[in-house]
Structure formats: structure tokens, C-alpha cells
Design a protein around this motif. Sequence first.
Motif, PDB file in Angstrom:
ATOM      1  N   TYR A   9       0.850  -1.191   0.000  1.00  0.00           N
ATOM      2  CA  TYR A   9       0.000   0.000   0.000  1.00  0.00           C
ATOM      3  C   TYR A   9       0.882   1.235   0.000  1.00  0.00           C
ATOM      4  CZ  TYR A   9       0.892  -0.535   5.074  1.00  0.00           C
ATOM      5  OH  TYR A   9       1.483  -0.715   6.304  1.00  0.00           O
ATOM      6  N   LEU A  47       0.336  -3.718  14.500  1.00  0.00           N
ATOM      7  CA  LEU A  47       0.367  -3.940  13.058  1.00  0.00           C
ATOM      8  C   LEU A  47      -0.995  -3.701  12.413  1.00  0.00           C
ATOM      9  CD1 LEU A  47       3.253  -4.950  13.471  1.00  0.00           C
ATOM     10  CD2 LEU A  47       2.732  -6.860  11.949  1.00  0.00           C
ATOM     11  N   ARG A  48      -2.069  -4.050  13.104  1.00  0.00           N
ATOM     12  CA  ARG A  48      -3.398  -3.809  12.552  1.00  0.00           C
ATOM     13  C   ARG A  48      -3.675  -2.310  12.436  1.00  0.00           C
ATOM     14  NH1 ARG A  48      -7.143  -7.585  11.802  1.00  0.00           N
ATOM     15  NH2 ARG A  48      -6.664  -9.750  12.344  1.00  0.00           N
ATOM     16  N   TYR A  51      -1.688  -0.667   9.721  1.00  0.00           N
ATOM     17  CA  TYR A  51      -2.321  -0.893   8.414  1.00  0.00           C
ATOM     18  C   TYR A  51      -3.470   0.090   8.198  1.00  0.00           C
ATOM     19  CZ  TYR A  51      -4.977  -3.302   4.749  1.00  0.00           C
ATOM     20  OH  TYR A  51      -5.672  -3.618   3.603  1.00  0.00           O
ATOM     21  N   GLU A  52      -4.290   0.281   9.227  1.00  0.00           N
ATOM     22  CA  GLU A  52      -5.415   1.218   9.109  1.00  0.00           C
ATOM     23  C   GLU A  52      -4.935   2.634   8.814  1.00  0.00           C
ATOM     24  OE1 GLU A  52      -8.296  -1.190  12.276  1.00  0.00           O
ATOM     25  OE2 GLU A  52      -7.606   0.841  12.740  1.00  0.00           O
ATOM     26  N   LYS A  54      -2.084   3.316   7.374  1.00  0.00           N
ATOM     27  CA  LYS A  54      -1.159   3.236   6.239  1.00  0.00           C
ATOM     28  C   LYS A  54       0.231   3.744   6.632  1.00  0.00           C
ATOM     29  CE  LYS A  54      -4.119   1.309   3.579  1.00  0.00           C
ATOM     30  NZ  LYS A  54      -4.894   0.679   4.650  1.00  0.00           N
ATOM     31  N   LYS A 115       1.090 -11.119   3.987  1.00  0.00           N
ATOM     32  CA  LYS A 115       0.736  -9.930   3.210  1.00  0.00           C
ATOM     33  C   LYS A 115      -0.339  -9.116   3.932  1.00  0.00           C
ATOM     34  CE  LYS A 115       0.767 -10.526  -1.328  1.00  0.00           C
ATOM     35  NZ  LYS A 115       0.483 -11.084  -2.692  1.00  0.00           N
ATOM     36  N   PRO A 116      -0.329  -7.800   3.755  1.00  0.00           N
ATOM     37  CA  PRO A 116      -1.249  -6.931   4.488  1.00  0.00           C
ATOM     38  C   PRO A 116      -2.715  -7.287   4.322  1.00  0.00           C
ATOM     39  CG  PRO A 116       0.455  -5.620   3.442  1.00  0.00           C
ATOM     40  CD  PRO A 116       0.635  -7.021   2.949  1.00  0.00           C
ATOM     41  N   GLU A 117      -3.098  -7.676   3.106  1.00  0.00           N
ATOM     42  CA  GLU A 117      -4.516  -7.922   2.852  1.00  0.00           C
ATOM     43  C   GLU A 117      -5.032  -9.212   3.485  1.00  0.00           C
ATOM     44  OE1 GLU A 117      -2.236  -9.183  -0.959  1.00  0.00           O
ATOM     45  OE2 GLU A 117      -2.114  -7.619   0.588  1.00  0.00           O
ATOM     46  N   GLY A 120      -5.477  -7.816   7.308  1.00  0.00           N
ATOM     47  CA  GLY A 120      -5.598  -6.389   7.576  1.00  0.00           C
ATOM     48  C   GLY A 120      -4.555  -5.903   8.553  1.00  0.00           C
ATOM     49  N   SER A 121      -3.289  -6.201   8.253  1.00  0.00           N
ATOM     50  CA  SER A 121      -2.184  -5.783   9.124  1.00  0.00           C
ATOM     51  C   SER A 121      -1.053  -5.248   8.255  1.00  0.00           C
ATOM     52  CB  SER A 121      -1.672  -6.964   9.957  1.00  0.00           C
ATOM     53  OG  SER A 121      -1.022  -7.918   9.129  1.00  0.00           O
ATOM     54  N   ALA A 122      -0.184  -4.452   8.860  1.00  0.00           N
ATOM     55  CA  ALA A 122       1.054  -4.112   8.165  1.00  0.00           C
ATOM     56  C   ALA A 122       1.771  -5.414   7.805  1.00  0.00           C
ATOM     57  CB  ALA A 122       1.932  -3.235   9.050  1.00  0.00           C
TER      58      ALA A 122
END
Length: 552
Positions: A9, A47-48, A51-52, A54, A115-117, A120-122
Motif C-alpha cells: 500500500y 500492526l493492525r 495498516y489502518e 497506512k 501480506k497486508p490484505e 488487515g495488518s502491516a
Amino acid sequence: MTRNEILGYTPDEKYNTPVAYFSMEFAIDQSLKIYSGGLGFLAGSHLRSAYERKQNLVGVGMLWKYGYYDQGRDGNGLMKPEFIEKDYSFLQDTGIIFTVTVHDAPVHVRAWLLKPETFGSAPLLLLSTDVPENDELSRSITHSLYDPNETTRIAQTIVLGIGGAMLLDRLGMEPEVYHMNEGHSVSLNFYLLSKYKSLEEVKKRVVFTTHTPEMAGNEAHSYDLLKEMSFFYHLQAHEARSILGLEGDNFNYTLAALKFARKANGVSKLHGEVARQMWGSNPAVCEIISITNAQNKAYWADPLIDQAMAADQDEAIINRKKELKRELFKVVADQCGKLFKEEVLTIVWARRFAGYKRADLLMRDWDRFIALVNNSALPVQIIWAGKPYPEDMESIGLFNQIISRAKPFANCAVLTGYELGLSALLKKGSDVWLNNPRMYREASGTSGMTAAMNGSINLSLPDGWVPEFAKDGENAFLIRPAADELPVTEKDRLENLSLMDTLEQTVIPMYYNEKKHWLSILRKAAKDVVPMFEAGRMVREYQEQLYAPSTP
């Protein structure tokens, strides 16, 4: 693989500092069993929320073949550690294999990517030595989290620290910040010393989070053994000692990390004070600030009860809470053969199982405990859960003692399998979240945060994060701590007395007789816990206070 392929991302400008976040454990999802307790829960929420937001952050951890352990039962229903091989088809093989020197010999390391997807984590890079190129001893390095063998434990820290830093170089990633979550990855600094040639250059790049508020819990090993294990990379033991100005026969991971880092943080305001007292007298340690731990609401909070609490819809709160209790009570019935009732006040003690957390404090006055659980006019249900370290026979003995003592009571249950999934069920299905550690031993203790997000009211001693949150009788119930100078047994007696008084005189009568008051406390707790103890705040504070370059 390129850095952009791994990140997956485009980072937000506010969070664009490239960070590598090293941790021995990450609790990302129930299906990825590479964690033991609070350290992993914290890293997973970090990490979550990264990700949120970015954030330009990559996690570096270990792929444990057998996880921590699976918590089973023996033929008598008592706890039994089981080590079962794990397999994860959702991890991506990066195709990268490289060698790390351990005990003067090359150990092959394979790198995997979450992977992030996926959850839903870095992105999370995971290292494994369980590859055909290694002999059985080298393969065993990444078999079990916190292996009891001292040399294996040291090898694990070498692979995480030096191996993790080497992997980032192999990937062409140049983090501006190397963040050590606890001291396990401290060996990475010796790799960075070799790369950047001076302590000053290393300090520009390294930050550190310390979690352990007691000296005995901070890992240390003899210099001779560490040198023999190749822990210091290309340095001799006396060179490592000299560069950091260390004394004594043992190399303390935490003290070394505090000397390598430009800045460090404790994980609550109270823990920051304790950490400064513990380490501040040592020369050349970095500044220790406080960034209180937090948890990711999107992962932990039940959406329906969250909506009801936000809208002050008491009937909806009550109905959803009953539904959540029924889900938890299915597990109680399955494991223990006991049928709990959704209308009965349900108290839960659940967390990493260690002596100082005093899982049995409720039982200290046995006659009073029996009176509590046998009170049919104001009934209670009590659930315990938690994982002791698999080699800690004293804690396992206490766990099994609670199983045996609770067994005759139809309203008392001890559950095994305390991982992310069960933790979530317990927080959602409890009315009261009990936390009674010995004071100043709980660095943060974040489980109560996610309990509050799910309509469970904290009943706690004012340790860790709790003093920053709790207003007694408004958003939580507080247990009165005994005087610091008293002997441990007297503290246990007095704090059991306060706990039982609070339950009998305040908590239980309010639940049954003052429902509106109870629900007002529950709703205020949910409002007060966010945003201050939601991990988005923590990610922002790490960016602003720890990752951002220091201004002259």
C-alpha cells in the motif's frame, strides 16, 4: 521482492518514516499461532492499526513451527502442554534463503511474508530455520517460542535480531527506524555496528520498547556463552562490553538496548516511572518516555454492542450481552460440562498465567469464597483462563489447583486454549473483567481495554494502564492496594479483603438491584476507553514521539 511489493500500500504522508518493527511474537489472527501473551497481543494490534493508518512499517518476527504450545488436558482433566506442528498456506514464500552465523556455524534461514490484505495488518516478515539445508539442531531454533534451553533461546534472539536485519538488507530495505519491541532482538545492533561503524550512527536509527518491570524478568546471559554463540556478530565480548560501557559477568538485553537506542518507552505512565527507577542510574542509557499500550478496536470490539453502547440503547446492550454470553457459555459447557446462565453475573479472570498475576486471589479466604459462589440470592459465575509457560511447573500447578478446587461448583469453570479466539469470547461474554496483580508488576495489562470495548466492567487494582483510565464507581471498580512496605502475604490478605468487600458490597448488588447505574458505568467505560486506549492513538504517538527524528 521489492519494498513496495512487500508493503502492498502507499504510506500516508504523516506516517511515511520507514520503520522495521522487531518482535519475538505477533498475535495477528487466531489461525497464526506465533504468540504467547500480552507482548504478542500488543504487537498484533500495533500492526493492525499501522495498516489502518497506512504507516510505512514492516514487522519482523519468527515463524514458530509448534507455536508457543497447545493447551490440552490429560486424562484427569488437568492441563497438559502439547506441541503440534503448524502449517500456514496463507503465508507467501519470499524465495529468500540466507545464512546467519550461530555458534560459529552457518544456519540457513528462509523468509516468509504475511501480506497486508490477508488479515488487515502491516506486512510481517517471518523467519524460519526449519529448512532441509539445516541439521536437526539448527532446524529446532524456530520450533518453539521461548524454548527452555538456554542456547536455543540465544540462537532464537540471534536469528530474530541479526537475521532480521540481514533480511532487510537482502530486500534492499533501509529503515530509518529499527524498533525493538522488548529486548529479544538486541543482537541486531551488533550487525548495525558492523554496517555503520559507530555507536552514534546506530543510535540514530534504533528505538526500544521495554515491557518488564522486574529485574529478574529481563533476559541476561554470560558474555562467554554469548560470544561462543556468535551473538556479538564480528565483535569480541570485551569489545561489546567496552563499546556500551557495561560491567559484570552477564550481558543484560534490556540494559544493552537502552544504551543502543536513541529513545525508549515504557508501556504505561506508571511503568515509565518504574523503568526510569530501574535503569536510570546506569550511565549512557537513553531517555525513557511513556507511550501507553493500546488495542485495535476494529479487531476486538463486537460491532452490535458497540453500536448499542454508543447510542445509549440500554435494552439493546442487555440483549446483545445475553447473546454474547450464550456464545461463551457453549465453550464452558463443551469443556467443563457446566451450564451457565445468561442472566447471572459472570466474572472472568483471564490473561497470561504467571504467579504475580494471582489467579487464585479470589480463593484466598476459602470460606468466604464458598459463601460467594453459593449465594443463591445474588448468584455469580466465575471463569478462569490463561496459559502458563510450559516449563513453569509452579504456575501449571496453580492452574491445575484452581481446576481441582473449582470442579465441585456448577458455577465455576476453568477453560483451556487461551488464545486470541477464546480471549475475544471471554471479553464479550463477561460482565466483570477481574485484574488483581501484585502492584507495580503489571507493566500495562491491556486485556481490560478490550473488555471495556465489549461491555465488560473492569474490577482491578490500579496498576499498569488502569490509573490512566479508571474512575472508581464511574467507569470501573477499583480494588484498594495494600501499603507498599507490608510483607507479601499481608498484602495478599488485605487485597483479597478489599476484592471481596468490593464484590459483595458494591459490584454484585449493583448488577442485580441498580441496573441503570450498572449500565451507565458500562457505557462510560466504553466511551472512555476510546480513543485514549485504542491503538490508533498509540501508532500516532510512536510516530510523533519515537520515530520522528530528534530536532536539535
